[in-house]
Enzyme design. Structure first.
Site, short mmCIF file in Angstrom:
data_model
loop_
_atom_site.label_atom_id
_atom_site.label_comp_id
_atom_site.label_asym_id
_atom_site.label_seq_id
_atom_site.Cartn_x
_atom_site.Cartn_y
_atom_site.Cartn_z
CB SER A 1 -36.03 -2.91 -1.33
OG SER A 1 -35.85 -4.08 -0.58
CE LYS B 1 -38.96 -4.01 0.68
NZ LYS B 1 -37.84 -4.00 1.67
CE1 TYR C 1 -40.88 -7.44 0.51
CE2 TYR C 1 -39.86 -9.60 0.52
CZ TYR C 1 -39.78 -8.24 0.72
OH TYR C 1 -38.59 -7.68 1.11
CE1 TYR D 1 -34.14 -2.12 3.08
CE2 TYR D 1 -32.00 -1.93 2.02
CZ TYR D 1 -33.33 -2.33 1.99
OH TYR D 1 -33.84 -2.93 0.89
CB VAL E 1 -30.28 -6.28 -2.01
CG1 VAL E 1 -30.42 -5.86 -0.57
CG2 VAL E 1 -31.40 -7.19 -2.45
#
Lengths: 308, 308, 308, 308
Positions: free
Chosen positions: C64, C67, C191, C242, C260
């Protein structure tokens, strides 16, 4: 008992002149082209007679009404073990809600919301290829109605597959929690096809007659036990109309299951089954005139399960 | 029809030896002291007979069952306008959920969840002081059962008021959205008191008999129209057991309303009403043995509304 | 300013002997095999120096963290119009929640939750085939880090594609609301591949240095305006971890984004960027030792944005 | 550094001619009467200077800004044990949401949403009568600002108590889960009164200066440790503007807390604190011109914590 044929004719005449007919479902392109002015009604009595009025011979897409038949089939195949993977409670949410799944670890509330029906479809895949499972469901419906001419409209199935993103989401979501045994696209393939079964009111009433006749089909075969017929009827009453189930029970009082194609299948225990069809839907996604017709039919014939 | 008295005796005997009896509600201190070994059952037939077995003369707190009576009273008072302030759909959530209120702008899903019943209590305050409204409700229940000896247990009402923080939250929440006309503490006062009505199974069955008898009370008076009796029965079936309503309909098939005091009131249209009581509750907050007893009674007597 | 190399060495030594190292992510099979005993840290200062300690040359899956790079690329491509399709608020929910989407009509809360990043990936497909869009992202990361050796681990991408049912659900759900322009599987393809970019701590710190240096990349190029660098940093602080974003800001005080795979990329405005890596995750899905290391680094170096 | 007084004057002049000023909060009757055309701004620098412009001497209701002070007081009293009863994460929901409480067993997400602040008020009641606890809070604010003339507006407190049904709901809901030690009405009494503290911009900036000056108050006293000042600032950045916190961080980049009275208190670590006031609110319930003013101030003065 009032003259049933007369009542049906009167209802059909009344519905023909209704102006507020609801809106035809447009999220499945293939369904959006249906003429909103149609209305049909048919009753299959346990004594064997079939009475009808209006466009009762017109073929329409039964859509979610098919969930009654797949549930019956799945209960015959896996028994009460099914209830470990799907609940028996009204959803309290619109029919395609994914919120409930998240809060309840992907166990759908009941077999009549989309997520629940996809789980049911998944169980019907055990030991079968999708094509075989679809064939089995179709033959079961033909057997229930005692009519081999019933078919699946593959254009509708293809249309739904091409646009059914929300159902794809539901299936993948449940798969991520381990509540599908097969690949999501396989369970969805079965689901989209059984929703695309095409029938007319007379066929549909006949197919559902086993619910009213202690589990005995139109052809005289024992399909399920009387207890299972009662229990499926109970699910139809509490969960058969998505977020409008309570209102339907309140106003009509007949266990019934609706579909976005505009059909509704109801059961009057010990008396017979009834199928109505009119393509325009109300806000909850149930046939507007279909519900109105059943409300009148129940009142005039004293068919509410909640008393005369 | 099987011998009803024999069936009731058999059920009472069976329930007496059950070991898994559920857990007595402990969140209302005054209720936590009840003996979990009690079981009573009574049937009030439309022909006037009352049959019973077990501890059918023991007084218990009817709690949420009282919502059937306040709903009936409120419908008589404000008519269908009530449905602008409370819905008719199953909640899909535990009985004291506040989440549903937030997403639906403080219109409770139905009159049998706590929030809905508080709105109903609020309507009964129109033109009355709380004390008068409470008196009116009690007299209505006495009138239904044709029994002036029924009372409110003020110790239970006080106990509930002292600990019912969640209900205070619900009432204030709805008030903040404008869905209560009176001060929250007044509506809650009425609510806590009608929940504290104390009855035995025979009295409760008699009070509910109008639902089975086309709206005619135990004393022979017409209380509501046959249609309204049907509609209230429909709400009991779809919403009468909180988050276990679907399962109750599935297994028992009788419109019924439960209370955390361990009572359940059911109606068998055209036949009679039935009241059971056993204090231990299952996971959904409904009487564990009460539900078991009704399941057996419905099966043996063919009393499911979904067919024989 | 304390001796930074000494501080990094001390942190690496401390982390080497930690026993409570969190749990390696196991939902992507390809990631589950990583050795939990690794720990690396690197700092890329705005003056051009790169300091590191521990396993800072080990390649890991940035997941992530990518991103941050796709958001930067998408803002360059579509500008602030992006914010019509994705929000800028913390999610208040676990990173893969679908509930928020339902209540907010499929507009993800921010670009760092999975749903938001899938929308960002969808915007990067405009005018491109998936393979081209993936190539553009990779080249952008290579350009930022001034290092052509950075690659995508296609085994990880394939592993994620084969098991990422929840992401498939999210994408299809947004598609059903019209918040994806391309087919869900195409956006997901982009993605899954950018999440599978593989880097070591030194490369990652260099790639993120533009955030700390008013938008200027490791190679000295102006990548974004100083204002945009600040704004992306703000999003990292409020949404970068998160459901643990608030706690990270509270304890560490450095704008950062975790993945992660166990990596975290942080930025200290005007000073430099920092990358840490340790595969074990805490309950919120963020690197346990990575967070501990950054907490210590921020305290010793006075690098919290909230003051010394 | 640009001429700060000139910048403040320019901002005040700009704001004076703004036509889109937001809407004055009307849910607290006493606040609804405030003149929407007011605008004030004040900066308290760590070097001791206080600069201001516009209506910086006008008294207004600080409302939720007071939560910064009660949190500081509570942390001094019960330490980090507070975090067992209230979280540190952004809420992702409007400021008075009760949904989050239900899903997380009545532990509010952070001390700046109403529910969290009520828990903080509850901790301040330990060992005190409500009146004493309120007095202690007021004296703490006076001490922070080094100004004994600050008072509580009891009309506002009474107005809020009379209409704050949603806060009554929140408090009772948490009480039902055991997350309040005292009676809900006592915690609410403290809460309503500290929200009714009345200050002007200069007083407010002075009261908040300890956050920017490593915990040292306007009077030169050490109020909290530098670490605690950083951590409170972090909470302000991630949670200080309800559902608009992410947007505020994105656009302004200064840790700040807003109130529905139209005030905002911000802190620029190492530099000073800033207070703005303009009664009109934007959609998220934050001062519309206050946010605009701070955005400009941060840009011109390079005061964003995310870099110059």
């Amino acid at each position: 008992m009032p003259d049933l044929q007369g009542v049906l004719d009167e209802i059909a005449a009344e519905m023909a002149v209704q102006t507020d007919r609801g809106a035809v479902a447009d999220y499945i392109p293939e369904l959006a082209t249906v003429d909103p002015n149609r209305f049909g009604i048919a009753v299959a009595l346990v004594d064997g007679r079939v009475l009808s009025a209006g466009d009762a011979q017109d073929i329409f897409s039964i859509q979610s009404i098919s969930k009654v038949f797949t549930l019956t089939l799945a209960l015959g195949k896996v028994g009460d073990g099914l209830w470990r993977r799907v609940g028996r409670e009204p959803s309290g949410n619109p029919f395609n809600s994914i919120v409930q799944l998240e809060y309840e670890a992907a166990v759908p509330r009941n077999p009549f919301i989309n997520a629940g029906a996809i789980v049911v479809a998944d169980t019907l895949l055990a030991g079968y290829q999708p094509r075989e499972a679809i064939g089995e469901i179709l033959r079961f419906v033909q057997f229930l109605a005692d009519d081999d001419s019933i078919v699946i409209d593959h254009m509708v199935a293809a249309s739904e597959r091409a646009t059914g993103f929300r159902n794809v989401a539901l299936a993948n979501y449940m798969k991520s929690f381990g509540n599908l045994d097969h690949a999501p696209e396989l369970a969805l393939g079965v689901y989209f096809h059984h929703c695309a079964i095409a029938m007319n009111c007379c066929q549909l009433a006949l197919a559902g007659r086993f619910l009213a006749d202690r589990g005995r089909s139109a052809g005289g075969h024992s399909v399920v036990s009387a207890e299972r017929a009662r229990r499926i009827s109970a699910l139809m009453l509490t969960c058969g109309h998505y977020d409008g189930s309570g209102d339907f029970a309140f106003r009509v009082g007949i266990p019934a299951k609706s579909g976005v194609g505009g059909g509704i299948l109801g059961t009057v225990p010990g008396v017979g089954s009834v199928a109505v069809w009119s393509p325009g839907l109300n806000r909850q996604g149930n046939s507007q005139l279909g519900m109105l017709a059943l409300e009148k039919l129940a009142r005039v014939m004293n068919w509410s399960v909640f008393g005369s």
